[in-house]
Design an enzyme around this catalytic site. Structure first.
Site, PDB file in Angstrom:
ATOM      1  N   HIS A  83     -67.816  53.805 -46.577  1.00 39.67           N
ATOM      2  CA  HIS A  83     -67.487  53.654 -47.996  1.00 39.67           C
ATOM      3  C   HIS A  83     -67.017  52.224 -48.241  1.00 39.67           C
ATOM      4  O   HIS A  83     -66.483  51.564 -47.354  1.00 39.67           O
ATOM      5  CB  HIS A  83     -66.391  54.646 -48.389  1.00 39.67           C
ATOM      6  CG  HIS A  83     -66.124  54.700 -49.853  1.00 39.67           C
ATOM      7  ND1 HIS A  83     -65.293  53.799 -50.490  1.00 39.67           N
ATOM      8  CD2 HIS A  83     -66.584  55.533 -50.825  1.00 39.67           C
ATOM      9  CE1 HIS A  83     -65.241  54.082 -51.775  1.00 39.67           C
ATOM     10  NE2 HIS A  83     -66.013  55.116 -52.009  1.00 39.67           N
ATOM     11  N   GLU A 128     -73.511  52.056 -53.961  1.00 34.65           N
ATOM     12  CA  GLU A 128     -72.261  51.905 -54.706  1.00 34.65           C
ATOM     13  C   GLU A 128     -71.899  50.428 -54.840  1.00 34.65           C
ATOM     14  O   GLU A 128     -71.200  49.891 -53.980  1.00 34.65           O
ATOM     15  CB  GLU A 128     -71.120  52.615 -53.982  1.00 34.65           C
ATOM     16  CG  GLU A 128     -71.193  54.119 -53.945  1.00 34.65           C
ATOM     17  CD  GLU A 128     -69.882  54.709 -53.436  1.00 34.65           C
ATOM     18  OE1 GLU A 128     -69.308  55.539 -54.145  1.00 34.65           O
ATOM     19  OE2 GLU A 128     -69.439  54.327 -52.339  1.00 34.65           O
TER      20      GLU A 128
END
Length: 214
Positions: free
Chosen positions: A85, A133
């Site tokens: 992430h 992302e």
């Protein structure tokens, strides 16, 4: 469409969110999972909602203080894990190691990346899914699907060029049913979101709004 709610380290009640996600998934038929802090995985999994870890490391048992091992995560009830992430970046070799560790533990994997080029590199490692992302949009009010739809389309194409079996998720700024619908139209098969649910006054209502177009 898969909806993965990352609770990060937000001061929300993980059980409240998990129960809401479980109920909305059952009522709508939409697959919804919750990704809590490692310490809450077992409690969240006990609600019956699909549960994902926020991170697992590449190492196995041994002298690795502070590591999150894949096997205990799976034993606690998790079905999958995020890897790399934007707020928990790993080196490429460690991403590969984390994917392999998750596979050994029977966990589904989603490798996050910033842009289509990185999506292609991540897909080459053989995860179950990848998520695009852009860091500048994470936690914001504008979704990547709206701000730059080309990134999503290019990410889908980049993953398909490497391995058509790797699913592509859309993350960063997703907060509404319209965002979810747009992500699907651009080729994404799932979304990642956090603050739109974890920081909502009414997580159940937020989830119901997300699945309404589906």
């Amino acid at each position: 469409m898969f909806i993965l709610v990352n609770l990060k380290a937000y001061p929300c009640d993980p059980i409240e969110v998990a129960a809401a996600a479980r109920d909305v998934a059952a009522a709508s038929g939409v697959r919804i999972a919750v990704s809590p802090q490692a310490a809450d995985i077992a409690r969240v999994a006990d609600t019956g909602v699909e549960t994902w870890a926020q991170h697992v490391g590449p190492n196995g048992v041994g002298s690795h203080t502070g590591s999150t091992l894949a096997e205990p995560v799976a034993d606690a009830g998790a079905a999958g894990t995020l890897i790399n992430h934007s707020e928990r970046r790993l080196r490429l070799a460690d991403i590969d190691g984390a994917v392999r560790a998750a596979e050994r533990a029977g966990l589904a994997t989603c490798v996050c990346a910033n842009n289509p080029a990185q999506i292609g590199a991540a897909a080459a490692l053989g995860p179950d899914s990848v998520a695009v992302e852009p860091p500048e949009l994470i936690g914001g009010d504008v979704s990547v699907a709206t701000a730059d739809p080309g990134i999503v389309e290019d990410a889908v194409a980049a993953a398909a060029d490497v391995d058509e079996s790797v699913e592509v998720y859309c993350g960063a700024g997703i907060s509404s049913g319209a965002d979810v619908e747009t992500a699907g139209e651009l080729g994404a098969s799932g979304i990642l979101l956090a603050s739109g649910v974890a920081k909502a006054d009414d997580p159940r209502a937020a989830l119901e709004a997300l699945v309404e177009p589906l």
